[in-house]
Motif scaffolding. Sequence first.
Motif, mmCIF file in Angstrom:
data_model
loop_
_atom_site.group_PDB
_atom_site.id
_atom_site.type_symbol
_atom_site.label_atom_id
_atom_site.label_comp_id
_atom_site.label_asym_id
_atom_site.label_seq_id
_atom_site.Cartn_x
_atom_site.Cartn_y
_atom_site.Cartn_z
ATOM 1 N N UNK A 171 29.619 33.834 56.256
ATOM 2 C CA UNK A 171 29.484 33.472 57.665
ATOM 3 C C UNK A 171 28.526 32.295 57.840
ATOM 4 N N UNK A 172 27.446 32.284 57.034
ATOM 5 C CA UNK A 172 26.506 31.168 57.109
ATOM 6 C C UNK A 172 27.169 29.844 56.773
ATOM 7 N N UNK A 173 28.063 29.870 55.788
ATOM 8 C CA UNK A 173 28.778 28.643 55.418
ATOM 9 C C UNK A 173 29.692 28.188 56.549
ATOM 10 N N UNK A 174 30.356 29.151 57.209
ATOM 11 C CA UNK A 174 31.214 28.816 58.353
ATOM 12 C C UNK A 174 30.373 28.210 59.473
ATOM 13 N N UNK A 175 29.205 28.815 59.735
ATOM 14 C CA UNK A 175 28.319 28.292 60.776
ATOM 15 C C UNK A 175 27.949 26.838 60.513
ATOM 16 N N UNK A 176 27.549 26.536 59.273
ATOM 17 C CA UNK A 176 27.145 25.166 58.959
ATOM 18 C C UNK A 176 28.320 24.201 58.997
ATOM 19 N N UNK A 177 29.508 24.686 58.638
ATOM 20 C CA UNK A 177 30.701 23.846 58.773
ATOM 21 C C UNK A 177 30.912 23.459 60.233
ATOM 22 N N UNK A 178 30.718 24.413 61.138
ATOM 23 C CA UNK A 178 30.896 24.122 62.560
ATOM 24 C C UNK A 178 29.835 23.151 63.052
ATOM 25 N N UNK A 179 28.595 23.345 62.597
ATOM 26 C CA UNK A 179 27.507 22.463 63.024
ATOM 27 C C UNK A 179 27.776 21.025 62.584
ATOM 28 N N UNK A 180 28.320 20.866 61.374
ATOM 29 C CA UNK A 180 28.540 19.517 60.837
ATOM 30 C C UNK A 180 29.667 18.768 61.544
ATOM 31 N N UNK A 181 30.398 19.433 62.417
ATOM 32 C CA UNK A 181 31.408 18.727 63.205
ATOM 33 C C UNK A 181 30.779 17.843 64.273
ATOM 34 N N UNK A 188 23.443 18.115 66.555
ATOM 35 C CA UNK A 188 23.646 19.183 65.575
ATOM 36 C C UNK A 188 22.651 20.319 65.782
ATOM 37 N N UNK A 189 21.399 19.968 66.081
ATOM 38 C CA UNK A 189 20.391 21.001 66.283
ATOM 39 C C UNK A 189 20.730 21.830 67.514
ATOM 40 N N UNK A 190 21.175 21.171 68.582
ATOM 41 C CA UNK A 190 21.621 21.892 69.775
ATOM 42 C C UNK A 190 22.768 22.832 69.434
ATOM 43 N N UNK A 191 23.704 22.362 68.614
ATOM 44 C CA UNK A 191 24.842 23.188 68.221
ATOM 45 C C UNK A 191 24.393 24.398 67.419
ATOM 46 N N UNK A 192 23.395 24.210 66.559
ATOM 47 C CA UNK A 192 22.875 25.326 65.763
ATOM 48 C C UNK A 192 22.246 26.383 66.662
ATOM 49 N N UNK A 198 25.166 32.189 71.020
ATOM 50 C CA UNK A 198 26.455 32.538 71.615
ATOM 51 C C UNK A 198 27.395 33.253 70.652
ATOM 52 N N UNK A 199 27.260 33.006 69.351
ATOM 53 C CA UNK A 199 28.176 33.635 68.410
ATOM 54 C C UNK A 199 27.734 35.025 67.975
ATOM 55 N N UNK A 200 26.462 35.378 68.164
ATOM 56 C CA UNK A 200 26.042 36.718 67.771
ATOM 57 C C UNK A 200 26.785 37.806 68.541
ATOM 58 N N UNK A 201 27.020 37.663 69.864
ATOM 59 C CA UNK A 201 27.861 38.651 70.539
ATOM 60 C C UNK A 201 29.299 38.671 70.005
#
Length: 223
Positions: A171-181, A188-192, A198-201
Amino acid sequence: MRMAELSERSGVPTATIKYYLREGLLRPGRRINATQAAYDEEHLRRLRLVRALIQVGRMPVATAREVLVAVEDESLDRHSRIGAAVWSLPDGSPAGPSGDAAEAPRDAADEAAERQALELLERLGWSFGCAARDDSPAYRMLVGALAALERSGYPCVMEDLLTYGRSAGQLGAVDLDMIERYEPGTRQVEAAVAGTVLYEPVLLSLRRLAQAEESNRRFGDGG
């Protein structure tokens, strides 16, 4: 855009926008005259982030301000900047009877949880430096949760924790993939930060749906 349009597009009342401006959660607009200012798409994006932190993340305004300070800190490299911003988010450590986990005295369950958490990170190969680990809200949350499970009579088995940890690694890898978009830097920091809040729920709801599906497969009639 004027404040009225900013309010309409964001869905945030103008009185609330003015409050966020006074509290330093939103940068001032470009001054047009003595009583009016103009705002742009960056203001709109930041306003949505502030609302996510306060409404979804249930943060006090002072905490949201601390997170946004970390978001803006351009003196840090990308990894440190994202880490500082996300670490500024409040954690969900189980609280003691006083309601403040930090003030509760450590007991045998806390000591056992600390040892278990350290073993888990070592076996996962997650290279936290000692100081960074001890300062991490996520690490404290993990130790607090493991201690609470121990006290409740439902202690975690290491093999189960390893399964959770490996899944979390994916999941961490997926998160960073999304951030790098997003564009490197503040975006990017705002996206993180937004993604963490928002994704924890989303993750919690998917876990519960998966449990229901698996329970139906094992114990139900398959309907």
